[in-house]
Scaffold this motif. Structure first.
Motif, PDB file in Angstrom:
ATOM      1  N   MET A 102      42.025 -15.566  18.114  1.00 19.46           N
ATOM      2  CA  MET A 102      42.765 -16.600  17.984  1.00 19.46           C
ATOM      3  C   MET A 102      42.132 -17.210  16.590  1.00 19.46           C
ATOM      4  O   MET A 102      43.096 -17.647  15.997  1.00 19.46           O
ATOM      5  N   ALA A 147      46.732 -23.975  15.871  1.00 19.67           N
ATOM      6  CA  ALA A 147      46.526 -23.652  16.942  1.00 19.67           C
ATOM      7  C   ALA A 147      47.491 -23.522  18.624  1.00 19.67           C
ATOM      8  O   ALA A 147      47.816 -23.245  19.376  1.00 19.67           O
ATOM      9  N   ALA A 204      40.042 -23.322  17.544  1.00 17.87           N
ATOM     10  CA  ALA A 204      40.608 -21.963  19.258  1.00 17.87           C
ATOM     11  C   ALA A 204      40.565 -22.837  20.570  1.00 17.87           C
ATOM     12  O   ALA A 204      41.460 -22.231  20.825  1.00 17.87           O
TER      13      ALA A 204
END
Length: 374
Positions: free
Chosen positions: A251, A269, A334
């Protein structure tokens, strides 16, 4: 006769009572002795540990050079410090480090003194305040992919780039590293869909080396030590979002590759998490380019057809693994994304990122800012 029997019975009762009193006295005495012994042992152990945590010689003016090689374990560091008279007890130092959850000790030649307490020594080893000047340094920028990192390593050490890259992907080399870093390099990196097992795991930073020609293994160990240290700040927070270490790095790599200098990474994000929650494909261009092994300014429609598990225009969820190395800002995004209701974003040519809630809004912004797209 009855009176005699009663006298005998009373006599026996008195004898039993006397015996019971004696037994109780004995048990009491033994208990007191045991308590005393345990108190001595416990107190002695406590005093010993307290003493071992203090400087070997608070008034010492002596300074010793102690070399900590790349990849040294806490045990080997502890033993070296005790051998050099910097600490009193290697085991106490080792358990202190584990109890305090200290990590990220850096290689180098340190100037240490018996007058230093344990925490001061730990801080010195973590910050890398060394005596010797580094022979040279390698800088790995954020957002670099494994092939690019191999090229940087090869150039810095006058090695063949292909050979360096091949070693970074050698199965036996990977297994050796997995044994050394079981919490960092998990079985996730052995997924057959993953292009390169170490992709995203070599943290972006400047690495000093104290001999002119470190091996590939020595360089990688320095980078993995750094990764392990940095990720210790994010692993638990990642678990709160149901992310494994591998998924966290994946991620973060998407955020790293999509972000511009002006971009709000936490908002980027949020878009990824919103799309995952809704079951939408992430549709992020850097995964397409990674699947193709290309670097391009712009992705065209034909690129989106690439047949790869990394193609987030064809597959939902995260790709099989990281597509680059991510820095702290992307890792932070993240684990702590912004709360938003955005599902789309668009990077303009001047570095701005426009966030929108619907496909219609996204297409309007796309028409304004992206032209000549085939």
């Amino acid at each position: 006769m009855t009176g005699d029997k009663n006298d005998t019975f009373r006599q026996k009762m008195l004898e039993h009572q006397n015996e019971a009193r004696i037994v109780r006295k004995i048990v009491l005495i033994i208990s007191i002795i045991l308590i005393f012994v345990f108190a001595l042992i416990g107190g002695g152990g406590y005093l010993y540990i307290q003493s071992a945590l203090k400087p070997v010689d608070p008034d010492s003016k002596v300074k010793k050079k102690v070399e900590i090689p790349i990849g040294s374990s806490v045990s080997s560091i502890s033993e070296k410090l005790e051998k050099n008279g910097i600490i009193k007890d290697a085991k106490v130092f080792k358990y202190y480090v584990k109890f305090k959850n200290e990590s990220g000790f850096m290689a180098g030649i340190y100037e240490l003194s018996p007058s230093m307490d344990i925490q001061e020594i730990v801080d010195r080893l973590k910050t890398g305040k060394v005596l010797a000047e580094a022979s040279f340094k390698i800088t790995i920028p954020e957002g670099k992919q494994l092939k690019e990192i191999a090229a940087i390593m090869a150039k810095a050490t006058n090695q063949d780039e292909t050979q360096v890259f091949n070693q970074l992907n050698d199965k036996e080399f990977i297994k050796k590293l997995m044994n050394k870093y079981p919490d960092l390099l998990t079985s996730d990196i052995l997924n057959p869909q993953i292009k390169y097992p170490l992709e995203g795991y070599l943290f972006p930073a400047t690495y000093p080396f104290y001999k002119p020609n470190p091996t590939v293994e020595e360089m990688v160990i320095a980078m993995l030590n750094k990764s392990q240290h940095v990720l210790s700040d994010y692993i638990e927070r990642g678990k709160e979002k149901n992310l494994t270490v591998h998924q966290l790095l994946t991620m973060a790599s998407l955020i790293e590759e999509e972000a511009t200098e002006q971009a709000d990474r936490k908002r980027i994000a949020s878009v990824f998490y919103n799309r995952i929650e809704k079951g939408m494909m992430l549709q992020t261009d850097p995964t397409v380019l990674y699947a193709q092994g290309k670097h391009k300014e712009r992705v065209v429609y034909k690129d989106l057809e690439v047949d790869s598990p990394y193609n987030t225009y064809k597959h939902t969820g995260l790709p099989p693994g990281p597509i680059a190395n991510a820095g702290r800002v992307s890792l932070e995004a993240a684990v702590d994304p912004e709360e938003s209701d955005f599902y789309y974003f668009l990077a303009t040519s001047d570095g701005k990122v426009i966030f929108t809630k619907t496909l219609e809004e996204h297409n309007k912004e796309k028409a304004k800012h992206i032209t000549n797209k085939k």
